[in-house]
Design a protein around this motif. Structure first.
Motif, short mmCIF file in Angstrom:
data_model
loop_
_atom_site.label_atom_id
_atom_site.label_comp_id
_atom_site.label_asym_id
_atom_site.label_seq_id
_atom_site.Cartn_x
_atom_site.Cartn_y
_atom_site.Cartn_z
N ARG A 53 0.77 -1.26 0.00
CA ARG A 53 -0.08 -0.05 0.07
C ARG A 53 0.78 1.28 0.13
O ARG A 53 0.42 2.26 -0.64
N ARG A 80 -6.51 -6.51 -0.92
CA ARG A 80 -8.05 -6.79 -0.65
C ARG A 80 -8.88 -6.40 -1.75
O ARG A 80 -9.96 -6.62 -1.80
N ALA A 108 -1.41 -9.08 7.83
CA ALA A 108 -1.91 -8.22 8.69
C ALA A 108 -2.40 -9.13 10.08
O ALA A 108 -2.99 -10.26 9.73
N ASN A 109 -2.21 -8.54 11.27
CA ASN A 109 -2.44 -9.26 12.48
C ASN A 109 -2.54 -8.17 13.17
O ASN A 109 -1.69 -7.01 13.55
N PHE A 110 -3.39 -8.48 14.33
CA PHE A 110 -3.56 -7.99 15.63
C PHE A 110 -3.74 -8.91 16.61
O PHE A 110 -4.55 -9.73 16.30
N THR A 118 -14.54 -7.25 15.98
CA THR A 118 -15.61 -6.60 15.10
C THR A 118 -15.65 -7.14 13.73
O THR A 118 -14.73 -7.73 13.14
N ASN A 120 -15.23 -5.37 11.11
CA ASN A 120 -14.21 -4.62 10.32
C ASN A 120 -12.80 -5.10 10.79
O ASN A 120 -12.07 -5.25 9.89
N GLY A 121 -12.72 -5.57 12.28
CA GLY A 121 -11.52 -5.90 12.53
C GLY A 121 -11.26 -7.39 11.98
O GLY A 121 -9.88 -7.60 11.23
N ASN A 159 -0.08 -20.82 13.19
CA ASN A 159 -1.27 -20.72 13.72
C ASN A 159 -2.48 -21.35 12.98
O ASN A 159 -3.56 -21.35 13.11
N HIS A 167 -5.70 -15.16 18.17
CA HIS A 167 -5.50 -15.53 16.69
C HIS A 167 -6.49 -15.76 15.79
O HIS A 167 -6.43 -16.40 14.77
N GLY A 207 6.24 -5.41 12.22
CA GLY A 207 5.09 -5.44 12.22
C GLY A 207 4.28 -6.59 13.32
O GLY A 207 3.42 -6.22 13.75
N PHE A 220 6.70 -15.99 25.07
CA PHE A 220 6.33 -16.60 23.66
C PHE A 220 7.31 -17.44 23.38
O PHE A 220 7.09 -18.00 22.36
C1 LIG Z 1 2.12 -12.08 18.34
C2 LIG Z 1 2.42 -13.68 17.87
C3 LIG Z 1 2.26 -13.80 16.45
C4 LIG Z 1 2.36 -14.97 15.93
C5 LIG Z 1 2.33 -15.23 14.40
C6 LIG Z 1 0.90 -14.81 13.92
C7 LIG Z 1 0.71 -15.10 12.45
C8 LIG Z 1 0.51 -13.52 11.77
C9 LIG Z 1 1.68 -12.76 12.00
C10 LIG Z 1 1.61 -11.40 11.12
O1 LIG Z 1 0.81 -11.27 10.06
S1 LIG Z 1 2.67 -10.24 11.67
C11 LIG Z 1 2.41 -9.16 10.28
C12 LIG Z 1 1.64 -7.93 11.09
N1 LIG Z 1 1.84 -6.81 10.09
C13 LIG Z 1 0.76 -5.94 9.97
O2 LIG Z 1 -0.35 -6.13 10.68
C14 LIG Z 1 1.08 -4.95 9.35
C15 LIG Z 1 -0.21 -4.26 8.63
N2 LIG Z 1 -1.05 -3.96 9.58
C16 LIG Z 1 -2.03 -3.32 9.38
O3 LIG Z 1 -2.53 -2.90 8.18
C17 LIG Z 1 -3.09 -2.72 10.74
O4 LIG Z 1 -2.48 -3.26 11.73
C18 LIG Z 1 -4.50 -3.47 10.56
C19 LIG Z 1 -5.63 -3.24 11.72
C20 LIG Z 1 -4.40 -5.15 10.54
C21 LIG Z 1 -5.04 -3.17 9.32
O5 LIG Z 1 -5.50 -1.94 9.30
P1 LIG Z 1 -6.64 -1.24 8.12
O6 LIG Z 1 -6.21 0.30 8.08
O7 LIG Z 1 -6.95 -1.97 7.10
O8 LIG Z 1 -7.70 -0.93 9.45
P2 LIG Z 1 -8.38 0.02 10.29
O9 LIG Z 1 -9.10 0.83 9.67
O10 LIG Z 1 -7.13 0.50 11.24
O11 LIG Z 1 -8.94 -1.04 11.20
C22 LIG Z 1 -9.93 -1.97 10.79
C23 LIG Z 1 -10.75 -2.61 11.99
O12 LIG Z 1 -9.66 -3.41 12.82
C24 LIG Z 1 -9.57 -2.98 14.25
N3 LIG Z 1 -8.42 -3.06 14.70
C25 LIG Z 1 -7.36 -2.39 14.18
N4 LIG Z 1 -6.31 -2.62 15.00
C26 LIG Z 1 -6.71 -3.36 16.24
C27 LIG Z 1 -6.28 -3.61 17.32
N5 LIG Z 1 -4.83 -3.63 17.63
N6 LIG Z 1 -7.12 -4.23 18.41
C28 LIG Z 1 -8.15 -4.47 18.23
N7 LIG Z 1 -8.80 -3.84 16.92
C29 LIG Z 1 -8.24 -3.48 15.97
C30 LIG Z 1 -10.25 -1.61 13.86
O13 LIG Z 1 -10.60 -1.12 15.42
C31 LIG Z 1 -11.31 -1.54 12.87
O14 LIG Z 1 -12.37 -1.97 13.46
P3 LIG Z 1 -13.70 -1.08 13.72
O15 LIG Z 1 -13.51 -0.30 14.98
O16 LIG Z 1 -14.13 -0.27 12.54
O17 LIG Z 1 -14.72 -2.28 14.02
#
Ligand SMILES: CCCCCCC/C=C/C(=O)SCCNC(=O)CCNC(=O)[C@H](O)C(C)(C)COP(=O)(O)OP(=O)(O)OC[C@H]1O[C@@H](n2cnc3c(N)ncnc32)[C@H](O)[C@@H]1OP(=O)(O)O
Ligand SMILES: NC(=O)C1=CN([C@@H]2O[C@H](COP(=O)(O)OP(=O)(O)OC[C@H]3O[C@@H](n4cnc5c(N)ncnc54)[C@H](OP(=O)(O)O)[C@@H]3O)[C@@H](O)[C@H]2O)C=CC1
Length: 268
Positions: A53, A80, A108-110, A118, A120-121, A159, A167, A207, A220
């Protein structure tokens, strides 16, 4: 007790012409694991396209790729969106002449308790991981079918085969990726296309650290026999192998890069 050591650099492991004449596309190639894979592919002689992006993430890595004496292409995409993915594929083919290797790395992950997710999440994470991998696979796969060959490597995660707390969204998405790769592997061998999944455990990147809330707790590592987090460099050799002719008979596979995380916990 000593844990497992570091993965040597690509130039000590692979010939610099292993992938000469090939074109590779790495989604999410501007940061973390994707950047390391993109540079590893370039070290092996491939021309490399990277897409995500944020152009700010991509441009410095495109320079690093070109500094290795191969062609680079940096193009923005939100995986997407199917139309954006199709446009990305057209751009890469126009600029680099084709796509022989697709690395589905954008992710992506949180961390979130399942009951708090939610819609959206859920969509933000599953849309990126699963829809994104599917759309790139459809669009590049069509081109590879026309060209009668190619290699697809998708980044899964441990996972995907072992549910982990907080997760639900990323585990379900990665499980879908694993299954999608097996499905296209079963359909597309007749077109000379191989598809495999590389599944990291916990790899220290900005990330994942952000996804974990700002730091990776030592706890972990409790179920990681290697006794260290993975690095992006650990993930590169399996991808290079799977992208190369050395893996000519390897398709539908699932390769962990997890320091033993998926082994059963030792009961003593
Ligand atoms: C820790 C152990 C890990 C083990 C391995 C697990 C396997 C996977 C690992 C990975 O993928 S690591 C890579 C991680 N990298 C990234 O995530 C980078 C990209 N990330 C992003 O773009 C954002 O963080 C995103 C939220 C994932 C997507 O962002 P986007 O801009 O598309 O969405 P938003 O509009 O910001 O949010 C949408 C929706 O999601 C809710 N949300 C966002 N962050 C959180 C959070 N930390 N906790 C709870 N909810 C979250 C946000 O509130 C929105 O929902 P609504 O509020 O509208 O309902
Ligand atoms: N680190 C870990 O512990 C693990 C990682 N993985 C997987 O490895 C891969 C790389 O992760 P990692 O390097 O740690 O994390 P990063 O956050 O560094 O990488 C994610 C990449 O995906 C790109 N991206 C995110 N959303 C989109 C989107 N909608 N469209 C296009 N590109 C997008 C980001 O670029 P931009 O922001 O510019 O869009 C970024 O370059 C992911 O698939 C991840 O799930 C799997 C298991 C464990």
């Amino acid at each position: 007790m000593a844990g497992l050591g570091a993965t040597p650099p690509v130039e000590e492991l692979f010939a610099d012409d292993l992938l000469a004449g090939e074109v590779a596309l790495v989604t999410g190639g501007g940061t973390g694991i994707g950047r390391a894979i993109a540079l590893g592919l370039a070290d092996c002689g491939a021309d490399v396209a990277i897409a995500s992006r944020e152009l700010d993430h991509l441009e410095p890595v495109a320079d690093e790729i070109e500094n290795r004496g191969v062609e680079a292409c940096a193009t923005t995409v939100d995986v997407r969106e199917y139309d954006a993915v199709a446009a990305m594929v057209d751009t890469v083919i126009e600029e680099l002449g084709g796509i022989d290797v697709l690395v589905n790395n954008a992710g992506a992950n949180f961390l979130g308790p399942t009951e708090s997710l939610t819609p959206n999440g859920w969509r933000a994470v599953v849309g990126t991981i699963l829809d994104g991998t599917a759309y790139c696979t459809f669009a590049v796969g069509e081109h590879m079918i026309d060209e009668s060959g190619g290699a697809i490597v998708s980044m899964g995660a441990t996972n995907s085969v072992r549910g982990a707390p907080y997760h639900a969204h990323s585990g379900a998405g990665k499980a879908g990726v694993h299954n999608l790769m097996q499905t296209v592997a079963s359909e597309w061998s007749e077109h000379g296309i191989r598809a495999n999944t590389v599944a990291p455990g916990i790899v220290e990147t900005e990330g994942v650290t952000e996804a974990a809330g700002g730091e990776l707790p030592d706890a972990f590592l409790d179920d990681v026999p290697a006794d260290r987090f993975g690095t992006p460099a650990d993930c590169v050799p399996p991808v290079l192998f799977l992208a190369s002719p050395a893996a000519a008979y390897v398709t539908g596979g699932y390769f962990t890069v997890d320091g033993g995380q998926l082994l059963a916990p030792t009961p003593f």
